[in-house]
Design an enzyme around this catalytic site. Structure first.
Site, short mmCIF file in Angstrom:
data_model
loop_
_atom_site.label_atom_id
_atom_site.label_comp_id
_atom_site.label_asym_id
_atom_site.label_seq_id
_atom_site.Cartn_x
_atom_site.Cartn_y
_atom_site.Cartn_z
N GLY A 267 0.86 -1.25 -0.21
CA GLY A 267 0.03 -0.08 0.04
C GLY A 267 0.81 1.27 0.09
O GLY A 267 2.09 1.22 0.39
N GLN A 268 0.17 2.42 -0.37
CA GLN A 268 1.03 3.66 -0.40
C GLN A 268 -0.04 4.74 -0.11
O GLN A 268 -1.28 4.62 -0.28
CB GLN A 268 1.69 3.91 -1.81
CG GLN A 268 0.76 3.71 -2.97
CD GLN A 268 1.90 3.73 -4.04
OE1 GLN A 268 2.69 4.49 -4.05
NE2 GLN A 268 1.14 3.35 -5.07
N GLY A 269 0.39 5.89 0.43
CA GLY A 269 -0.32 7.09 0.69
C GLY A 269 0.42 8.47 0.69
O GLY A 269 1.60 8.36 0.40
N THR A 270 -0.06 9.39 1.47
CA THR A 270 0.67 10.70 1.74
C THR A 270 1.82 10.48 2.77
O THR A 270 2.82 11.11 2.74
CB THR A 270 -0.21 11.58 1.92
OG1 THR A 270 -1.09 11.23 3.22
CG2 THR A 270 -1.16 12.08 1.13
N PHE A 271 1.54 9.33 3.50
CA PHE A 271 2.50 9.06 4.62
C PHE A 271 3.93 8.45 4.09
O PHE A 271 4.90 8.46 4.57
CB PHE A 271 1.97 8.16 5.63
CG PHE A 271 1.39 6.73 5.19
CD1 PHE A 271 2.47 5.80 5.21
CD2 PHE A 271 0.39 6.53 4.58
CE1 PHE A 271 1.91 4.64 4.80
CE2 PHE A 271 -0.15 5.24 4.34
CZ PHE A 271 0.87 4.26 4.24
N GLY A 272 3.61 7.84 2.92
CA GLY A 272 4.89 6.83 2.55
C GLY A 272 4.28 5.50 1.85
O GLY A 272 3.24 5.49 1.14
N LYS A 273 4.82 4.30 2.01
CA LYS A 273 4.91 3.26 1.50
C LYS A 273 4.93 2.11 2.56
O LYS A 273 5.63 2.12 3.35
CB LYS A 273 5.71 2.79 0.14
CG LYS A 273 5.40 3.91 -0.84
CD LYS A 273 6.48 3.39 -1.95
CE LYS A 273 5.94 4.23 -3.50
NZ LYS A 273 6.20 5.60 -3.24
N LYS A 299 6.74 -0.38 7.06
CA LYS A 299 6.03 1.03 6.75
C LYS A 299 7.20 1.81 6.52
O LYS A 299 7.89 2.23 7.72
CB LYS A 299 5.12 1.42 7.75
CG LYS A 299 4.29 2.67 7.29
CD LYS A 299 3.15 2.70 8.52
CE LYS A 299 2.00 3.87 8.13
NZ LYS A 299 1.08 3.77 9.07
N ASP A 396 -9.64 5.88 13.27
CA ASP A 396 -9.84 5.41 11.47
C ASP A 396 -10.25 3.80 11.52
O ASP A 396 -9.59 3.30 10.50
CB ASP A 396 -8.41 5.58 10.93
CG ASP A 396 -8.59 5.85 9.30
OD1 ASP A 396 -9.61 6.05 8.91
OD2 ASP A 396 -7.59 5.69 8.67
#
Length: 688
Positions: A267-273, A299, A396
């Site tokens: 997975g990936q997002g604004t926080f990193g991968k 992470k 969340d």
């Protein structure tokens, strides 16, 4: 199977498929008899499962269970007897989550939960209920200084790249295997108030991590150095970062001192991968609680200061969970270790399976059977209860952040009429079949947004579809926001669809009122106006433009659909249809979905008592029999009660006012968990 479907199955299991099939048929026949209160001759309970007069679930009686005749156990199906480990009387359960000294056997009567070990149905944490009072509702923002102080106290160890030019393996782990001297040094290095561990370790034995020392050489390197030969080196690391601080993903990259080999992108997002990695370290094989021998999830946080700061809070949360639940009995994601590598914070955790959301997307029927919903609900609420007792708010909770411990399932072909109604994507993903889990055990993951109760509270948290009203209205939020999110998840498991399919505030608020069947309480709307006008607390930047302006200051009511002074609608028709077509009052919404399994006779109105509800259902059944001569299908009183009390629990979790919302502790004791249901989720349990 960890849970015995009956005591005689636990004693002896036939390997003959024919015998097993006949045995299963006999079990189901007895179960049906038990559910309809027709069990006679040698039953282990003196009272029936349901009080037919009052339509209430009966309370457990430990004395009756202790006096049960063991010889009669074979007459009861799905009643299991399992060892239960209780906290030592000398150490209060509120102070020690892991003490397991006394052993006791107890039978579990709830029919819908034979898939779970009895220990996973118990909770013995702190007894106080976690709520929030009126003052917190108005002023709660948390202390940012507490967060900063806690993060500053966190000491991340640095891992350097493995290089042929560096004879020292400078690899440091922040969390060592239980019982090791490193673990003791780590846990003692820094402590925080309220018993929360905030450190993941200091330099090994207090030494300078940049100082080279022979005693830190690995055995192969030390031997090679003594004989004057060039030591064998690990594969050169190829780990690159882009200009925005993101790790540039490549298959088979090596990092972490040559220890981790990248196998895939999870997975990936604004926080990193989040990477799927092969771990060659000693911890991978020495940790007895690790699910996979050498595969882990890593992470990799963006190499940007604000994301690094957020990652430190996540690490402190994970550390608190690990220290209070070393065996993972409360089914939360477990931290293995953490380190800093090339300015990236790297968090190593267990590699878990598919999320509940992914399983639903790949299924021909996204809805879960009622027994699976109940099993998942019990685990999810229990995990959140544990977090709340630690002073942690997840913030969340959603199906994407609930993962399956066992992805195995059985498949059943769907009727052609159902297949034709599936979307192309779902038809291709499912192959036209419905998948039923063999084991509904779950774990809660992703603590990247979790906060400690007394620390800084961002103005907006939670994914939109699972966001509580106090967050939308800009009020202070606390533990109750997790309870609202759980309710959204449970409804989604039953219906197979998101309860609030919207991306903007006005539609969301209109949907909330429609689902609850009532407007927002004037009390909390008035507090919203007061906070907004006095600029109190951490208010969302768009609060006035997207929320406040849609409420009437005199009546404190939501103005939806919007109209101008001439009475013309300003709200678009598409928006109105989206609210009206996708949302209905919760009791009507749930029954409209469940009718697919039990027929049109099932209907529930939460404004009348269960006795009157059942009387109306019986009258419709009798009327249908007289006119058409058909039977009422699978619907019975126990099925009706199961769904009636499920809706009752969800209604209490969807309370608008967070000070009145049911707590996670209270939800665990709700009468729904004393009821059972026989469905495909039960019959598929442990099926080969």
């Amino acid at each position: 199977m960890r849970a015995f479907m009956s005591s005689h199955i636990g004693k002896k299991r036939s390997r003959n498929p024919t015998n097993m099939e006949s045995l299963m048929q006999g079990m189901l026949a007895k179960q049906d008899s038990f559910l309809n209160n027709n069990l006679t001759g040698g039953g282990i309970y003196e009272q029936p499962f349901i009080d037919n007069e009052n339509l209430q679930p009966l309370e457990d009686n430990d004395n009756d269970m202790s006096n049960a005749v063991e010889d009669d156990d074979d007459d009861v199906i799905f009643i299991k007897e399992q060892p239960v480990y209780l906290a030592s009387p000398a150490v209060p359960a509120s102070d020690n989550y892991t003490s397991t000294t006394s052993k006791k056997f107890k039978k579990q009567r709830t029919i819908s939960l034979p898939q779970l070990p009895h220990a996973k149905l118990l909770y013995q944490g702190r007894r106080e209920a976690r709520g929030q009072n009126n003052d917190e509702l108005l002023h709660l923002t948390g202390s940012s200084s507490r967060t900063l102080d806690g993060n500053r106290a966190l000491s991340l160890r640095v891992v350097y790249s493995a290089s042929p030019d560096d004879i020292s393996e400078r690899i440091y782990s922040s969390v060592s295997p239980p019982g090791s001297s490193t673990a003791s040094a780590s846990s003692d290095s820094v402590s925080s108030k309220e018993g929360m561990a905030t450190a993941t370790g200091a330099s090994l034995n207090g030494s300078n991590p940049h100082k080279r020392s022979l005693r830190r050489l690995s055995a192969p390197r030390l031997a090679a150095r003594l004989v004057g030969k060039k030591p064998r080196t690990k594969k050169r690391e190829n780990f690159k970062t882009d200009k925005d601080g993101h790790y540039i993903y490549r298959q088979d990259d090596v990092f972490g001192g040559g220890r981790f080999l990248v196998k895939g992108l999870l997975g990936q997002g604004t926080f990193g991968k989040v990477l799927k990695c092969s771990d060659s370290g000693d911890f991978a094989t020495s940790n007895p609680f690790k699910l996979n021998s050498n595969m882990v999830a890593v992470k990799v946080i963006r190499a940007i200061d604000r994301y690094r700061e957020a990652a430190k809070t996540e690490l402190r949360v994970l550390q608190a969970i690990r220290e209070n639940d070393i065996t993972g009995q409360y089914q939360c994601l477990m931290l293995q270790e953490c380190f800093e590598y090339r300015h990236h914070v790297c968090i190593v955790t267990d590699l878990l399976g598919k999320s509940v959301y992914d399983f639903m997307c790949s299924n021909g029927v996204a809805r879960f059977p009622g027994s699976h919903v109940q099993a998942m609900a019990k685990q999810l609420i229990r995990s959140v209860c544990f977090l709340h007792d630690l002073g942690i708010i997840h913030t969340d909770l959603k199906p994407e952040n609930v993962v399956l411990c066992d992805e195995s399932y059985v498949e059943k072909d769907l009727p052609p009429s159902v297949i034709r109604g599936l979307s192309t994507r779902r038809r291709e993903a499912s192959g036209g079949r419905r998948k039923l889990l063999k084991n509904p055990e779950i774990k809660v993951i992703d603590f990247g947004s979790a906060v400690f109760h007394k620390e800084y509270h961002p103005p907006v948290i939670s994914t939109r579809h699972y966001r509580a009203p106090e967050i939308v209205l800009g009020l202070g939020w606390s533990f109750p926001c997790d309870v609202w999110s759980i309710a959204c998840v449970l409804v989604e498991l039953v219906t197979g669809e998101s309860l609030y399919p919207t991306h903007e505030n006005l539609e969301h608020m209109a949907m909330m009122q429609r689902v609850n069947g009532e407007p927002f309480p004037p009390k909390i709307v008035g507090k919203m106006f007061y906070k907004s006008s006095h600029n109190l607390g951490n208010l969302p930047s768009d609060l006035n433009s997207t929320v406040v302006k849609h409420f009437d200051k005199k009546t404190l009511s939501l103005q939806w659909p919007e109209k101008n002074k001439r009475g013309d609608y300003l709200t678009k028709d598409k928006s109105i249809r989206r609210v009206m077509d996708n949302c209905d009052r919760l009791d009507f919404l749930i029954t409209s979905k469940v009718k697919a399994d039990y027929g049109d006779w099932l209907s529930i109105d939460w404004n009348i008592s269960p006795e009157k509800n059942w009387a109306l259902i019986k009258s419709r059944i009798l009327s249908e029999r007289k006119t058409s001569g058909t039977t009422a299908g699978d619907l019975n009183k126990e099925t009706f009660l199961f769904w009636y009390w499920f809706i009752d629990l969800c209604r209490k979790m969807f309370e608008f006012d967070p000070t009145k919302r049911i707590t996670a502790r209270e939800a665990l004791d709700h009468k729904w968990f004393n009821l059972g249901i026989l469905d495909e989720g039960i019959t598929s349990f442990g099926e080969l």
